[in-house]
Motif scaffolding. Structure first.
Motif, PDB file in Angstrom:
ATOM      1  N   PRO A 112       0.875  -1.273  -0.122  1.00 49.68           N
ATOM      2  CA  PRO A 112       0.098   0.018   0.133  1.00 49.68           C
ATOM      3  C   PRO A 112       0.831   1.272  -0.033  1.00 49.68           C
ATOM      4  O   PRO A 112       2.089   1.217   0.058  1.00 49.68           O
ATOM      5  CB  PRO A 112      -1.004   0.008   1.494  1.00 49.68           C
ATOM      6  N   GLU A 113       0.316   2.256  -0.145  1.00 46.28           N
ATOM      7  CA  GLU A 113       0.786   3.636  -0.299  1.00 46.28           C
ATOM      8  C   GLU A 113       1.535   3.904   1.159  1.00 46.28           C
ATOM      9  O   GLU A 113       2.702   4.751   1.107  1.00 46.28           O
ATOM     10  CB  GLU A 113      -0.159   4.890  -0.272  1.00 46.28           C
ATOM     11  N   GLU A 114       1.092   3.284   2.302  1.00 46.32           N
ATOM     12  CA  GLU A 114       1.764   3.610   3.493  1.00 46.32           C
ATOM     13  C   GLU A 114       3.380   3.023   3.384  1.00 46.32           C
ATOM     14  O   GLU A 114       4.312   3.922   3.654  1.00 46.32           O
ATOM     15  CB  GLU A 114       0.995   2.922   4.646  1.00 46.32           C
ATOM     16  N   TRP A 115       3.454   2.042   2.757  1.00 41.88           N
ATOM     17  CA  TRP A 115       4.826   1.328   2.684  1.00 41.88           C
ATOM     18  C   TRP A 115       5.710   2.232   1.619  1.00 41.88           C
ATOM     19  O   TRP A 115       7.103   2.567   1.999  1.00 41.88           O
ATOM     20  CB  TRP A 115       4.853  -0.212   1.950  1.00 41.88           C
ATOM     21  N   HIS A 116       5.361   2.653   0.393  1.00 40.50           N
ATOM     22  CA  HIS A 116       6.006   3.470  -0.426  1.00 40.50           C
ATOM     23  C   HIS A 116       6.298   4.718   0.084  1.00 40.50           C
ATOM     24  O   HIS A 116       7.419   5.548  -0.145  1.00 40.50           O
ATOM     25  CB  HIS A 116       5.178   3.748  -1.664  1.00 40.50           C
ATOM     26  N   GLY A 117       5.530   5.690   0.819  1.00 43.61           N
ATOM     27  CA  GLY A 117       5.623   6.704   1.592  1.00 43.61           C
ATOM     28  C   GLY A 117       6.934   6.813   2.472  1.00 43.61           C
ATOM     29  O   GLY A 117       7.510   7.363   2.462  1.00 43.61           O
ATOM     30  N   LEU A 118       6.751   5.574   3.284  1.00 39.74           N
ATOM     31  CA  LEU A 118       7.883   5.546   4.182  1.00 39.74           C
ATOM     32  C   LEU A 118       9.131   5.084   3.582  1.00 39.74           C
ATOM     33  O   LEU A 118      10.288   5.486   4.091  1.00 39.74           O
ATOM     34  CB  LEU A 118       7.398   4.316   5.380  1.00 39.74           C
ATOM     35  N   SER A 119       9.137   4.319   2.468  1.00 35.44           N
ATOM     36  CA  SER A 119      10.268   4.013   1.816  1.00 35.44           C
ATOM     37  C   SER A 119      10.854   5.060   1.275  1.00 35.44           C
ATOM     38  O   SER A 119      12.070   5.320   1.080  1.00 35.44           O
ATOM     39  CB  SER A 119       9.769   3.159   0.658  1.00 35.44           C
ATOM     40  N   ASP A 120      10.055   6.319   0.883  1.00 38.34           N
ATOM     41  CA  ASP A 120      10.647   7.536   0.170  1.00 38.34           C
ATOM     42  C   ASP A 120      11.375   8.342   1.114  1.00 38.34           C
ATOM     43  O   ASP A 120      12.589   8.572   1.148  1.00 38.34           O
ATOM     44  CB  ASP A 120       9.707   8.315  -0.539  1.00 38.34           C
ATOM     45  N   LEU A 121      10.913   8.086   2.387  1.00 37.71           N
ATOM     46  CA  LEU A 121      11.319   8.747   3.559  1.00 37.71           C
ATOM     47  C   LEU A 121      12.692   8.242   4.028  1.00 37.71           C
ATOM     48  O   LEU A 121      13.660   9.099   4.365  1.00 37.71           O
ATOM     49  CB  LEU A 121      10.352   8.881   4.921  1.00 37.71           C
ATOM     50  N   VAL A 122      12.706   6.788   3.916  1.00 40.21           N
ATOM     51  CA  VAL A 122      14.018   6.283   4.566  1.00 40.21           C
ATOM     52  C   VAL A 122      15.127   6.563   3.325  1.00 40.21           C
ATOM     53  O   VAL A 122      16.138   6.720   3.786  1.00 40.21           O
ATOM     54  CB  VAL A 122      13.705   4.740   4.559  1.00 40.21           C
ATOM     55  N   ARG A 123      14.622   6.620   2.193  1.00 45.19           N
ATOM     56  CA  ARG A 123      15.660   6.982   1.206  1.00 45.19           C
ATOM     57  C   ARG A 123      16.268   8.036   1.364  1.00 45.19           C
ATOM     58  O   ARG A 123      17.322   8.505   1.206  1.00 45.19           O
ATOM     59  CB  ARG A 123      14.850   6.757  -0.255  1.00 45.19           C
TER      60      ARG A 123
END
Length: 449
Positions: free
Chosen positions: A316-327
């Motif tokens: 879901p979008e939650e995972w992708h948003g957190l992934s961008d933040l970690v990056r």
């Protein structure tokens, strides 16, 4: 729920009651408070003396908390101060009980050596028939005594002793002397061994309640508001400027910002923000993978990364948003634009360092429910409710993770997650002295936290 109980994640830290003497004392107090008794010879109790076994026997989960207000309690030992509070209907109840026990620990130790101590958390509201009544709750007072009224009797004796010492003709008052002798036979020498409990009242401006679908009331902030977890078609009737429903994400985010109640994890000092965000991503992967029927027994972070690649399209979008933040945090990538409408927004926040940090973290846990660790730490009732609806694969993974990664070092985990967070902030005690009250036995007929 059996798996959680076996791993100590549910009904953990309860106090065992196995002695016939303690059971008999418990029944005396239970009879005085509710008119009921238990036939059980062994059971466990929480900080308020409520027992899951007794609740099951009586068919009433709230036998010491009728209608969820003016909670009653039974103390058999001061060790109850470390126990949880089961089925809490207000966020401040456990903190008040613990402060009361700690402030009167020596006296309670002496009193519980001979009898149970019982009482109430009393306020002016005895039934919550409308949401508006929640806002009449401001001051809670602890009333307590032994089942034989030792504290009230000692208070009466003290009053007679004061009269005897100050009135000119007291030496010749045979009735007064006889009354003192009669009371002293029950209490012993209170001049050497005082039988008294510190009178305590608490003001609570900000709190959570389970009533009306769950509601957070923030009255003691610069910009007051209430946040309802369920439908709030009664919002216009509440005596508070703003009422937001769970889905009004932009309004809730603005409320948190205006009152400086929350901060982005990546801007918090003294914590490993990237590690925290990656763990949240793992929880989301586990949620998706378990829904696809994957066996997560013994799943490691490497396993979860493999599953993330396999189900990347379903994440879901939650995972992708957190992934961008970690990056961004780890590799200096572009700053991700994650506003309050983005599903990942509340996953990236934590409470700031202020007296109601625990309450804000509880709110954030409800707004980011896939973060199972924060949900378990900050809002166990919501966690247990969610757990009951999860597939078997997710239940097994979550129980194992919490037992091995959290329960072994609770304090360390909380420090790593929240950094500045000290032990849960307790309600504020009133600074003024209160007029001495009688024991609760005239008050326990009032129904009720």
């Amino acid at each position: 729920m059996k798996r959680l109980i076996e791993k100590g994640l549910m009904f953990g830290n309860l106090i065992p009651v196995t002695s016939p003497v303690l059971v008999e004392r418990y029944n005396r107090a239970l009879k005085a408070l509710t008119g009921k008794v238990t036939a059980l010879s062994e059971f466990h109790i929480d900080i308020a003396g409520q027992s899951p076994e007794v609740a099951d026997e009586l068919g009433d989960r709230f036998y010491l908390n009728h209608e969820g207000v003016n909670r009653q309690f039974i103390l058999l030992t001061t060790e109850q101060k470390t126990a949880p509070l089961l089925d809490a209907t207000f966020s401040m109840s456990r903190g008040i009980l613990r402060q009361f026990i700690e402030a009167n620990e020596r006296e309670l130790f002496a009193l519980t050596a001979r009898d149970a101590v019982a009482g109430e958390l009393v306020n002016s509201v005895f039934a919550l028939d409308t949401p508006q009544r929640l806002f009449d709750i401001r001051t809670l007072t602890v009333e307590a005594d032994t089942t034989d009224g030792a504290v009230a009797t000692a208070g009466a004796l003290k009053g007679l002793i004061d009269r005897f010492r100050t009135e000119d003709e007291a030496w010749h008052d045979d009735v007064l002397i006889a009354q003192m002798i009669g009371l002293a036979k029950k209490t012993g020498d209170i001049t050497r061994n005082p039988l008294s409990l510190r009178q305590m009242s608490f003001v609570q401006e900000n709190f959570w309640t389970a009533h009306f679908g769950g509601l957070y009331a923030f009255r003691g902030v610069d910009h007051p508001a209430a946040i309802a977890m369920g439908p709030a078609d009664w919002r216009e009737s509440l005596p508070i400027p703003f009422v937001f429903e769970r889905g009004e994400r932009a309004a809730i985010a603005k409320f948190l910002q205006l009152n400086d109640l929350a901060e982005p994890i990546v801007q918090a000092r003294g914590i490993d923000a990237a590690a925290i965000l990656r763990q949240k991503m793992d929880f989301i992967v586990a949620d998706v993978a378990s829904g696809m029927g994957e066996d997560l027994t013994g799943a490691t972070r490497r396993d979860l990364r493999r599953l993330a690649r396999r189900y990347h399209g379903q994440l879901p979008e939650e995972w992708h948003g957190l992934s961008d933040l970690v990056r961004w945090a780890e590799d200096g990538g572009p700053w991700p634009r994650i506003d309050s409408d983005h599903p990942a927004y509340f996953y990236m926040l934590r409470a700031t360092d202020h007296p109601d940090a625990d309450l804000v973290n509880q709110l954030l846990s409800e707004l980011s429910p896939k973060d199972i660790r924060q949900l378990f730490i900050c809002h166990k009732q919501a966690f247990y409710s969610a757990y009951a609806g999860w597939p078997e694969e997710k239940q097994a993974y979550v129980a194992q993770f919490l037992a091995t990664e959290y329960a072994v070092d609770k304090a360390g985990t909380r420090a790593a997650l929240f950094g500045h967070e000290a032990p849960m902030e307790e309600p504020r005690q009133l600074e003024r002295d209160l007029v001495a009250r009688v024991g609760p036995w005239g008050a326990v007929e009032r129904q009720g936290e």
